[in-house]
Design an enzyme around this catalytic site. Sequence first.
Site, mmCIF file in Angstrom:
data_model
loop_
_atom_site.group_PDB
_atom_site.id
_atom_site.type_symbol
_atom_site.label_atom_id
_atom_site.label_comp_id
_atom_site.label_asym_id
_atom_site.label_seq_id
_atom_site.Cartn_x
_atom_site.Cartn_y
_atom_site.Cartn_z
ATOM 1 N N GLU A 118 4.814 12.768 -11.754
ATOM 2 C CA GLU A 118 4.699 13.262 -10.385
ATOM 3 C C GLU A 118 6.024 13.578 -9.700
ATOM 4 O OE1 GLU A 118 1.493 11.545 -8.296
ATOM 5 O OE2 GLU A 118 2.365 11.928 -6.333
ATOM 6 N N ARG B 94 -3.187 2.196 -4.210
ATOM 7 C CA ARG B 94 -4.408 2.704 -4.854
ATOM 8 C C ARG B 94 -5.041 1.608 -5.729
ATOM 9 N NH1 ARG B 94 -7.408 7.401 -5.482
ATOM 10 N NH2 ARG B 94 -6.011 8.894 -4.515
ATOM 11 N N GLU C 65 -8.430 12.845 -12.541
ATOM 12 C CA GLU C 65 -8.174 11.455 -12.892
ATOM 13 C C GLU C 65 -9.400 10.608 -13.225
ATOM 14 O OE1 GLU C 65 -5.718 11.335 -9.308
ATOM 15 O OE2 GLU C 65 -4.343 10.135 -10.491
HETATM 16 N N1 LUZ Z 1 0.073 10.518 -5.578
HETATM 17 C C1 LUZ Z 1 0.259 10.076 -4.332
HETATM 18 C C2 LUZ Z 1 -1.073 10.321 -6.242
HETATM 19 O O1 LUZ Z 1 1.339 10.250 -3.801
HETATM 20 N N2 LUZ Z 1 -0.776 9.483 -3.697
HETATM 21 C C3 LUZ Z 1 -1.969 9.256 -4.274
HETATM 22 O O2 LUZ Z 1 -2.880 8.705 -3.657
HETATM 23 C C4 LUZ Z 1 -2.138 9.680 -5.610
HETATM 24 N N3 LUZ Z 1 -3.262 9.449 -6.272
HETATM 25 C C5 LUZ Z 1 -3.368 9.838 -7.528
HETATM 26 C C6 LUZ Z 1 -2.314 10.480 -8.157
HETATM 27 N N4 LUZ Z 1 -1.181 10.717 -7.513
#
Ligand code: LUZ
Length: 751
Positions: free
Chosen positions: A222, A300, A701
Site C-alpha cells: 500500500e 481493522r 480482500e
Molecule cells: N488501508 C487503509 C486499507 O488505509 N485503511 C483501511 O481501512 C484499509 N483496509 C484494507 C486495506 N487497506
Amino acid sequence: MTQPDPILHARGEARFVADLPFPADTLHAAVLGSPSAHATILQIDTTAASNECGVVAVLTATDIPGENQIGNIIQDERLLASGEVCYIGQPIAVVIATTLETARAARERIVLELEPLPTVFDARDAFRQNLLIQPPRTFVMGDVDSAWDQCDVVIEGRAESGAQEHVYLETQGSLAIPQESGGVKLISATQSPGGVQRAVARVLGCPMHSVEVDVLRLGGKEEQATCWAAMAALAAWRLQRPVRLILPRGEDFRMTGKRHPYSADFKLGLTRDGCILAYEVHFFQNAGAVADLSPAILERTLFHASNSYVIPNVRATAASCRTHLPPNTACRGFGAPQAMYVLEAAIDQAALQMGIEPSVIQERNLLSEGDTFPYGMRVLRCRAKRCWEEATQRYDLSAQRERIRQFNLGHALQKKGLALMPICFGISFTTTFLNQAQALVHVYADGSVGVSCSAVEMGQGVRQKIQWVAATTLGVATERVKLESTNTTRAANMSPTAASVGSDLNGQAVRTACLAILARLSGFAGRLLNERDDTFTLHDETLLRWGKPAGMTWTELVRMAYLDRVNLSAQAHYSTPNIAFDRQTGKGQPFAYHVFGTALVEATLDCLRGTYRIDTVQVVHDLGQSLAPLIDLGQVEGGIVQGLGWMTLEEIRHDNRGRLLTDNLTTYKIPDIYFAPEIHVHFLTDAENPSAIMSSKAVGEPPFMYGIGGYFALVQAMRAFRPDVVLDYDTPLTPEKVLMALYDAVFIPAA
Ligand code: LUZ
C-alpha cells in the site's frame, strides 16, 4: 484499442517500471541497507565508494534538502537513517552511478561504524518492555466481566499467526526525471501516487505541484513504494539527471515489511447449547521498527474481532508493538484475517471441549439482520445466514461429511478433514477521510473517450471495471474507452487504491463525470432537434429520442457538439456518504456495507509424512451484482489461494540477529498451481447492494479469509488420525509442524 490488463499479463506484454525505456543519461541507484537490527550510527564513511570510477554521488541523510521524514500515520520514519538504525535493511545511503553494477559494487565500499543496541523481535517481548507504536486500543460492547458467570463453558487459549510476504509481481522501483521548471516527475510502482507525491515534496522541501507521479500499473504494497520513489527523486533533484531505482527480488524481500504476525490471548464463554455470550481477546501486533500503517491495520483487527458472529459481550484490546524488524504493512485483509483466525481458534477449542462440531457453534451464532457489531454499527442486508445455508445445501454438507467419514474409516494413514469458514468484511477505509476519489473524463472529437481517475491497476482488473462503467454510462462500446495511467496532475489528493474500494469509489466518480457530459450532450441534442433534454438517451452508440433511434450516432453527435463548442470534458469527485467513526468512543458507522460468504474447505493429510492437499474450496459469496463476473471470480479464487498459503506453507523465518532467512522463493514456499485446490464459487443471486456502484460489491480482500478454513480442515484431519493431538494454534501449519504435532511422543497408530 486498449487491451484488458489480464490479456497483457497473460501475454507478458504488461509493462512495469523496470520495462519502461529510460533516457540515455539515466543514472542507476543501489541502496545500502543496515546490516544491524539496532545500533547507534557512529560513522558513515562514503569516501571510498564515492571515489569509485563511474560513481556520481553517494547520498545520505545529510543530503536531504527538506525533511528526512516519510511517516504516514505517525511521523517516525526517516527516509535515510541518521543517529541510529532500527532494522536490518533500513536504508542508510544511496549510491548513484552510471551503471547498476557500478552502484552495487561501490555500495560494498561504504564503511559503517555501528555500536550495537539491544534488540527485540517478538511482539510480546516488546509489549513487556513497553515498546509500543501507540497506546493500546480497546473496543467494548456489553460487559464481559459479568457475563462469564452466565456461561456454561469458558475456554482460554492463545493463537499465533505468521507474517506473509506479498510476493508482488513487480519489485519496488521508480524512475525519477528532473523537470525543466525544477520539479521532478516520477514513474513509481505505488498503490498510493498521492502518498508518494506528498512524501517526496516533503523530502525535497518543495510544493506538491512540483512533484508529478505517474503509475501505469504495479505489483503491490500500500504505502511502501514511497521510500524508493523518494530516494530516486532525491538523487534526480540533486544531480539533475534521471535516476532509476529498482530493487532486486532478494533485497525487496529483505528490506520491506510483510503482513503483520500477531499473537493473541483469547477467552470465550458459551451456553451449553453453543451460544456465545462473551469474548475477550488481546492482540499483540508485531509492527516492526516504525509505524507505517500499523495503527490502521490494528484498528481493522478490532473491527473484525467478531467476524460474522453476534456476540453480546466483547472486549477486544490490541497493542501495536515496536520491534527491530522491517516495518510490517498493509496486506490483503489489512489485519482482519489475523482477528478472524483467533476467533475461529477459540471456537475450535470450545467445540473440542464440548464434544461438538465447530460448525454447530459457528452456525448458532451467525449475524442476523439488525444485529450490532461491537463498534456500534447495525448489520443491514445481512447475508451471513443466507450464504451459510446456501453453501451447506448447494454443496450438500451432510453428504460430504458422510463421504469423509467413510474415507477416514477406510484409510489408516490418510485422513480427511472438512471445515466451514464464514466471513464478514466491512467495506470502506476505516480512516473515513480516505473514502474519496476523483475522475477526469474527456470525450474526444472523434468519439473516443479517455478516462483518468485515482484508481491504480495492480492486477485486480480495476481498469476493466471502470472502462465498463464509463462505456455503460455513456452508452458506447467499451473499446471506445481508454483508461489512462494514474497521474497526480489529473487527480489530486489521491487516496491509495486499497481497502477493496478502488472500483467502488472511482467507479462512482467516473460515472458522475460521464453523467455530466451526457447531460450536456442531451442538452445539445435538444437544441438541435427542438426537444426537451430529458427526451434523449444514448444506447449502443445511438442517440435515442423517447427510446427510439433519433437518426444520429454517438460519433456524429459528439462531432457536432464539439463544433458547437460544447464542453466534452468533466471532472468529478465522489465521497462515500453516511460513514463516520468516533475513535474516542470506539463507536460509529465506519463501513458503507459488509461482504458476506461461507466456504467449505476439504483437506487430505498424509499422516505418515505430514504432507497434505487442500482438495476443494466450495464457496457461496455475496458480490451484489458483479461489474465483471470473470474478474470477480479471479479475485475470489486468487484470494482463497493466497489465504491458504498464509495459513499453511508460507513461513517467514529470521535468525536471532533479525536477518531474514527466507529471502527467496526456494526457502519461502508459496502456493503454486499444483497446490491450488479445486475451487467452486457461487455468487449469491438477488443480492442487490444500493450502497455501491451499480449495485455491485467490493471483492478484493474478503475472499482471502476463506483460507482460514484450510487450517481448520487440516486440524480435523489431524484429529481423525490422532484424537488427542495437542494443537497450539500456531500458523502457518507447515507439513513439518503437522508431523511434529502428530508424533510428539512415541505414538503408534492403530493399524
Ligand atoms: N488501508 C487503509 C486499507 O488505509 N485503511 C483501511 O481501512 C484499509 N483496509 C484494507 C486495506 N487497506
